[in-house]
Design a protein around this motif. Structure first.
Motif, PDB file in Angstrom:
ATOM      1  N   GLY B 284       0.208  58.981  34.916  1.00 58.73           N
ATOM      2  CA  GLY B 284       1.204  59.672  35.943  1.00 58.73           C
ATOM      3  C   GLY B 284       2.154  58.232  36.523  1.00 58.73           C
ATOM      4  O   GLY B 284       3.406  58.608  36.997  1.00 58.73           O
ATOM      5  N   GLY B 285       1.725  57.135  36.447  1.00 53.57           N
ATOM      6  CA  GLY B 285       2.230  56.266  36.934  1.00 53.57           C
ATOM      7  C   GLY B 285       3.751  55.898  36.167  1.00 53.57           C
ATOM      8  O   GLY B 285       4.736  55.441  36.784  1.00 53.57           O
ATOM      9  N   ALA B 286       3.637  56.417  34.893  1.00 53.99           N
ATOM     10  CA  ALA B 286       4.882  56.163  34.222  1.00 53.99           C
ATOM     11  C   ALA B 286       5.861  57.282  34.783  1.00 53.99           C
ATOM     12  O   ALA B 286       7.227  56.779  34.553  1.00 53.99           O
ATOM     13  CB  ALA B 286       4.583  56.655  32.919  1.00 53.99           C
ATOM     14  N   LEU B 287       5.670  58.286  35.460  1.00 49.59           N
ATOM     15  CA  LEU B 287       6.524  58.980  36.338  1.00 49.59           C
ATOM     16  C   LEU B 287       7.348  58.682  37.222  1.00 49.59           C
ATOM     17  O   LEU B 287       8.386  59.271  37.911  1.00 49.59           O
ATOM     18  CB  LEU B 287       6.041  60.501  36.648  1.00 49.59           C
ATOM     19  CG  LEU B 287       5.369  61.018  35.247  1.00 49.59           C
ATOM     20  CD1 LEU B 287       4.592  62.435  35.980  1.00 49.59           C
ATOM     21  CD2 LEU B 287       6.431  61.556  34.363  1.00 49.59           C
ATOM     22  N   ARG B 288       6.952  57.290  37.803  1.00 49.01           N
ATOM     23  CA  ARG B 288       7.522  56.835  39.029  1.00 49.01           C
ATOM     24  C   ARG B 288       8.206  55.324  38.689  1.00 49.01           C
ATOM     25  O   ARG B 288       7.332  54.579  37.942  1.00 49.01           O
ATOM     26  CB  ARG B 288       6.268  56.649  39.931  1.00 49.01           C
ATOM     27  CG  ARG B 288       6.674  56.197  41.622  1.00 49.01           C
ATOM     28  CD  ARG B 288       5.734  56.397  42.304  1.00 49.01           C
ATOM     29  NE  ARG B 288       5.973  55.631  43.634  1.00 49.01           N
ATOM     30  CZ  ARG B 288       5.206  55.825  44.849  1.00 49.01           C
ATOM     31  NH1 ARG B 288       4.196  56.608  44.840  1.00 49.01           N
ATOM     32  NH2 ARG B 288       5.477  55.135  45.773  1.00 49.01           N
ATOM     33  N   SER B 289       9.140  55.065  39.049  1.00 49.67           N
ATOM     34  CA  SER B 289       9.888  53.737  38.642  1.00 49.67           C
ATOM     35  C   SER B 289       8.880  52.573  39.282  1.00 49.67           C
ATOM     36  O   SER B 289       8.401  52.588  40.654  1.00 49.67           O
ATOM     37  CB  SER B 289      11.230  53.625  39.432  1.00 49.67           C
ATOM     38  OG  SER B 289      11.777  52.441  39.465  1.00 49.67           O
ATOM     39  N   ALA B 290       9.192  51.523  38.636  1.00 54.87           N
ATOM     40  CA  ALA B 290       8.123  50.388  39.117  1.00 54.87           C
ATOM     41  C   ALA B 290       9.016  49.386  39.927  1.00 54.87           C
ATOM     42  O   ALA B 290       8.690  48.676  40.647  1.00 54.87           O
ATOM     43  CB  ALA B 290       7.864  49.592  37.728  1.00 54.87           C
ATOM     44  N   ARG B 291      10.539  49.964  40.042  1.00 58.85           N
ATOM     45  CA  ARG B 291      11.347  49.083  40.771  1.00 58.85           C
ATOM     46  C   ARG B 291      11.417  49.653  42.148  1.00 58.85           C
ATOM     47  O   ARG B 291      11.644  50.756  42.381  1.00 58.85           O
ATOM     48  CB  ARG B 291      12.799  49.197  40.164  1.00 58.85           C
ATOM     49  CG  ARG B 291      12.946  48.738  38.885  1.00 58.85           C
ATOM     50  CD  ARG B 291      14.352  48.891  38.172  1.00 58.85           C
ATOM     51  NE  ARG B 291      15.260  48.836  38.814  1.00 58.85           N
ATOM     52  CZ  ARG B 291      16.159  47.978  38.842  1.00 58.85           C
ATOM     53  NH1 ARG B 291      15.846  46.918  37.844  1.00 58.85           N
ATOM     54  NH2 ARG B 291      17.321  47.793  39.506  1.00 58.85           N
ATOM     55  N   PRO B 292      11.169  48.764  42.960  1.00 58.20           N
ATOM     56  CA  PRO B 292      11.380  49.168  44.571  1.00 58.20           C
ATOM     57  C   PRO B 292      12.399  49.519  45.016  1.00 58.20           C
ATOM     58  O   PRO B 292      13.558  48.902  44.651  1.00 58.20           O
ATOM     59  CB  PRO B 292      10.638  48.092  45.439  1.00 58.20           C
ATOM     60  CG  PRO B 292      10.570  46.822  44.446  1.00 58.20           C
ATOM     61  CD  PRO B 292      10.688  47.370  42.932  1.00 58.20           C
ATOM     62  N   SER B 293      12.800  50.393  45.728  1.00 58.48           N
ATOM     63  CA  SER B 293      14.216  50.877  46.335  1.00 58.48           C
ATOM     64  C   SER B 293      14.520  49.885  47.504  1.00 58.48           C
ATOM     65  O   SER B 293      13.457  49.205  48.255  1.00 58.48           O
ATOM     66  CB  SER B 293      14.629  52.273  46.558  1.00 58.48           C
ATOM     67  OG  SER B 293      13.578  52.445  47.712  1.00 58.48           O
ATOM     68  N   THR B 294      15.964  49.898  47.563  1.00 56.89           N
ATOM     69  CA  THR B 294      16.215  49.090  49.176  1.00 56.89           C
ATOM     70  C   THR B 294      15.606  49.583  50.393  1.00 56.89           C
ATOM     71  O   THR B 294      14.974  48.707  51.117  1.00 56.89           O
ATOM     72  CB  THR B 294      17.665  49.227  49.296  1.00 56.89           C
ATOM     73  OG1 THR B 294      18.289  48.451  47.777  1.00 56.89           O
ATOM     74  CG2 THR B 294      18.270  48.286  50.311  1.00 56.89           C
ATOM     75  N   GLU B 295      15.679  50.951  50.321  1.00 55.96           N
ATOM     76  CA  GLU B 295      15.082  51.554  51.689  1.00 55.96           C
ATOM     77  C   GLU B 295      13.437  51.061  51.784  1.00 55.96           C
ATOM     78  O   GLU B 295      12.974  51.007  52.930  1.00 55.96           O
ATOM     79  CB  GLU B 295      15.190  53.099  51.400  1.00 55.96           C
ATOM     80  CG  GLU B 295      16.577  53.754  51.550  1.00 55.96           C
ATOM     81  CD  GLU B 295      17.483  53.281  50.335  1.00 55.96           C
ATOM     82  OE1 GLU B 295      16.919  53.303  49.275  1.00 55.96           O
ATOM     83  OE2 GLU B 295      18.654  53.172  50.293  1.00 55.96           O
ATOM     84  N   GLU B 296      12.697  51.172  50.557  1.00 50.89           N
ATOM     85  CA  GLU B 296      11.493  51.112  50.478  1.00 50.89           C
ATOM     86  C   GLU B 296      11.037  49.605  50.982  1.00 50.89           C
ATOM     87  O   GLU B 296      10.127  49.281  51.997  1.00 50.89           O
ATOM     88  CB  GLU B 296      10.852  51.154  49.280  1.00 50.89           C
ATOM     89  CG  GLU B 296       9.539  51.386  48.878  1.00 50.89           C
ATOM     90  CD  GLU B 296       8.741  51.513  47.504  1.00 50.89           C
ATOM     91  OE1 GLU B 296       7.870  51.060  47.160  1.00 50.89           O
ATOM     92  OE2 GLU B 296       9.553  51.992  46.564  1.00 50.89           O
ATOM     93  N   LEU B 297      11.691  48.630  50.499  1.00 53.67           N
ATOM     94  CA  LEU B 297      11.641  47.178  50.764  1.00 53.67           C
ATOM     95  C   LEU B 297      11.957  46.908  52.356  1.00 53.67           C
ATOM     96  O   LEU B 297      11.360  46.237  53.191  1.00 53.67           O
ATOM     97  CB  LEU B 297      12.492  46.057  49.943  1.00 53.67           C
ATOM     98  CG  LEU B 297      11.960  46.254  48.353  1.00 53.67           C
ATOM     99  CD1 LEU B 297      13.058  45.428  47.633  1.00 53.67           C
ATOM    100  CD2 LEU B 297      10.770  45.517  48.468  1.00 53.67           C
TER     101      LEU B 297
END
Lengths: 170, 630
Positions: B284-297
């Motif tokens: 399931g991890g493949a369904l979520r981007s590994a790149r953190p978003s600016t909002e997340e950071l």
């Protein structure tokens, strides 16, 4: 208990203790890391106050003793130690080379009797307090100071007068 | 020590001994990183990555409520779930520390489960074919049944040895470090299986339901096998796709196989749902981007909290904050300012030390009471100060006040006799150098002197901070206004990067090691700093950027249902952003693409073959149409 603080407080004296026991500096660091890992995993075994250097030191010393035993057993099985020789560690690490006076002083420290050498390593590697050194060695703070006094007497010939500081912008 | 007492070492004598012992001194950051790596290895995924949960667990171990014993046992028996999900694996970590026999069992479970799955797949297939043969024989006309039995016997007689060899090779392939061999064999086995099905369909022996059941269980256990193998050899591929894509594809393929027969029944839907659930859990991890978003950071940096590894926490916060600033984003630094005040007050646990607020006032307004408290304290938190000064959390005026101009540490930096000497522990000295610069009193000669000493601090590769030291040297050279010329220094930087590149061997390949001779394991922080260096000095051609990206991807990726990344995962994500947005991947030809993506392509081929075999099989048993050609 703050694990980071524990490492910060005992990293150098523990490495010094292990080096004083005859391990090479690389091996001493490696075993010291193992000691902290074992301390983390076995933290429930420690019931004393986290800020008491004597109790914590005694606990770490017990773990370290076991780790040294394990290390020597493993070394006995495979003699191919990859540790750096002290000469290699003392070799200049940067263009310009090491200070010859420091190298001579280092040789003089290495030539001290084991007990004196160990407290010098433990105390001076990172300016560790006498309390932590005493806790790790399982002796009193006065005994540590006594050993440091005797070490100083033997190293006196190799210690230079304090440097005069120049070049600092006023 | 009292410097007046002749019995003791004077400060100058102590300084000489420290200088003599400097080569033996453990580098604090590298030491901590090694402890962390060993801790990770000793209790994988148990939260030593700096999660707040683990910090709380460490601090409040005596008060922690007892974990449900059934949950603990389950966590030990399901290692594939615990390995990459720190928060979910807290129970497993407790199991490992409490019951060592459980951990042994969990470790043993990995190969045992894999081998068991392969055997089950083999026997289910065999049983399936045999059962089909038996069932259909009764429904056929007597001569046709005899003929069909003879044909199957003949086929097995011809291919039994080959099947045994493939099964044996599958098992042997598990002992190698390359999943590709396993996939090639799986693909070969599936090709043979599809051929057999096609033949059986012609002979009237196979039905879609039976073939679908075989293909379903083969793929279902394949998901488990891939997951288990992935744990053994993570980050070994140069794939542009996440490693979770393979188990996800096989799981979805299993669900398709369950639904493929035309006369599917209710159990088919249940099995399909079960396969999809397993696919989601393992891939399931493949369904979520590994790149953190600016909002997340931004949220991460603003909600900065304490951790058991405070230095590591600061390091990770700084690298996230650096990225945001470089990208032109702003964020609230109130929490970070509070934490640096707490660090200066020695309030590591943030238990409400009143000195923290006094020091915070000093940082904001220069109230001298805070400075007095700091000066009366034991020692300055050098690493935290270095990170905070780099991030601009401490105003220049405060930084200058912190630096005692007469102290040995300050004066030794500019001591003319040390011009060609390295600066010991750059990480701790960084804030002092920035403070010296903040005085605004350094002349050209003094800046020259600092430049010489920074150049002299170039690592000799026998320590544990090679890449990190170089990054610090680059940053500090920038800070003093003498940036390293990329053309002049490129060869030296590339040499270190090449030497520290953890290509194939060792634990966690695909990143950079702090010391390749002594620590054969990629280190995330070292890898981040290596990526930063490659931004400026370019990537050495020997470094496989796809493999590096796969390593960072695997470290940054979280299960799609996980609420948020942990600090380490954010750090990996930032390194991935730097790699993808600022360095970029080299273009690949078709053949290179196929070679790099062979695992995923092999897995998809297996799924396609399985669906093909199902569709080729007749819905109902039928009489043979042609002469057997065994």
């Amino acid at each position: 208990m703050d694990f980071d603080a524990l490492i910060h407080r005992f990293r150098a004296p523990l490495t010094g203790l292990l080096a004083g026991l005859g391990l090479g500096w690389g091996d001493a660091q490696d075993v010291a890391q193992d000691v902290f890992v074992a301390a983390y995993l076995g933290q429930e075994a420690y019931r004393g106050p986290a800020d008491d250097p004597v109790r914590v030191g005694r606990w770490l010393r017990g773990i370290a003793r076991n780790k040294v035993r394990e290390f020597r057993r493993a070394q006995g099985r495979s003699r191919a130690s990859e540790d750096l020789a002290p000469e290699q560690l003392a070799a200049p690490q940067a263009p310009g080379g090491a200070d010859p006076a420091h190298a001579a002083l280092r040789r003089a420290i290495d030539a001290l009797p084991e007990k004196l050498r160990t407290v010098v390593y433990m105390h001076h590697l990172e300016e560790t307090g006498v309390g932590e050194v005493a806790g790790l060695l399982g002796i009193s703070a006065r005994a540590v100071e006594g050993r440091l006094y005797r070490a100083r007497a033997q190293l006196r010939d190799h210690l230079q007068p304090a440097p005069t500081v120049e070049g600092r912008a006023s | 020590m009292n410097s007046e007492d002749p019995k003791h070492f004077t400060p100058a004598e102590s300084a000489q001994i420290r200088a003599a012992l400097a080569p033996c001194r453990p580098d604090p950051e590298a030491f901590e990183a090694a402890v962390r790596a060993k801790l990770d290895a000793a209790m994988p995924g148990a939260g030593s990555d700096g999660s707040a949960e683990s910090a709380d667990r460490f601090d409040e171990v005596d008060d922690a409520p007892p974990t449900d014993s059934r949950l603990l046992r389950a966590a030990s028996f399901v290692p594939f779930l615990s390995a990459d999900a720190p928060s979910q694996a807290a129970g497993a970590g407790t199991v490992f520390s409490k019951w060592s026999w459980m951990s042994v069992l969990a470790i043993l479970a990995l190969p045992v489960v894999t081998v068991a799955m392969l055997f089950i797949t083999f026997f289910v297939s065999f049983w399936s074919v045999h059962a089909t043969h038996t069932d259909n024989a009764g429904k056929l006309r007597r001569p046709a049944a005899l003929e069909a039995r003879m044909r199957v016997k003949a086929w097995w007689a011809q291919h039994f040895k080959a099947a045994l060899v493939v099964a044996a090779l599958l098992l042997v392939s598990l002992t190698t470090r390359d999943v590709t061999i396993f996939l090639y064999l799986m693909t070969a086995a599936m090709l043979a299986f599809a051929w057999l099905i096609a033949l059986m369909a012609r002979w009237g022996l196979a039905t879609q339901t039976r073939v679908a059941a075989t293909a379903f269980w083969g793929l279902f256990f394949g998901v488990q096998a891939m997951q288990t193998l992935r744990l053994w050899v993570p980050g070994t591929q140069s794939s542009a796709f996440p490693v979770e894509a393979l188990p996800l594809s096989l799981g979805i393929g299993a669900a398709v196989c369950a639904l493929a027969p035309r006369n599917r029944a209710v159990p088919s839907f249940v099995l399909a749902a079960f396969a999809l659930l397993m696919a989601a859990l393992t891939g399931g991890g493949a369904l979520r981007s590994a790149r953190p978003s600016t909002e997340e950071l931004t949220a991460r940096c603003e909600q900065f909290g304490r951790d058991i590894f405070t230095q590591t926490m600061w390091r990770e916060w700084t690298l996230c904050a650096d990225w945001l600033r470089e990208e032109g984003h702003t964020f609230d630094t109130t929490r970070a300012e509070h934490l640096i005040a707490a660090a200066l007050a020695g309030d590591r646990d943030e238990r409400g030390d009143p000195n923290t607020s006094v020091i915070a006032d000093w940082l904001r307004s220069g109230d001298p009471a805070g400075l007095e408290i700091i000066r009366n304290g034991e020692r300055l938190p050098a690493y935290e100060l270095s990170y905070a000064s780099r991030a601009g959390l401490i105003p220049d005026a405060r930084l200058v006040e912190l630096l005692d101009p007469e102290s040995y540490a300050a004066t030794s930096l500019l001591d003319p006799r040390s011009r060609s000497h390295e600066i010991s522990s750059l990480g701790q000295s960084e804030w002092r150098i920035r403070a010296l610069l903040a005085t605004g009193e350094l002349g050209v000669e003094e800046v020259d002197h600092l430049e010489h000493r920074l150049h002299a601090s170039w690592p000799a590769l026998d320590g544990f901070s090679n890449i990190q030291s170089i990054r610090l040297i680059v940053m500090l050279c920038d800070a003093i206004g003498r940036p390293l010329d990329p053309e002049t220094w490129r060869a030296s930087v590339h040499d270190v990067l090449r030497r520290c590149w953890q290509d194939h061997s060792g634990f966690r390949p695909g990143g950079f090691s702090s010391n390749i001779e002594k620590l054969k394991s990629s280190d995330l922080h070292v890898t981040h700093d290596a990526v930063v260096l490659m931004e400026r000095f370019g990537a050495p051609p020997e470094i496989d950027l796809y493999r590096l990206g796969a390593y960072l991807d695997s470290q940054a990726r979280v299960l799609f249902i996980a609420p948020r990344r942990h600090w380490m995962q954010e750090a990996a994500g930032v390194a991935l952003l730097r790699l993808e947005d600022r360095i970029g991947y080299p273009s690949r030809g078709v053949f290179e693409f196929i070679l790099a993506e062979r695992m995923l392509l092999g897995g998809l081929l297996v799924v396609v073959l399985a669906v093909f075999a199902i569709r080729r099989a007749p819905v109902e048993p039928r009489s043979p149409r042609t002469r057997p050609t065994p």
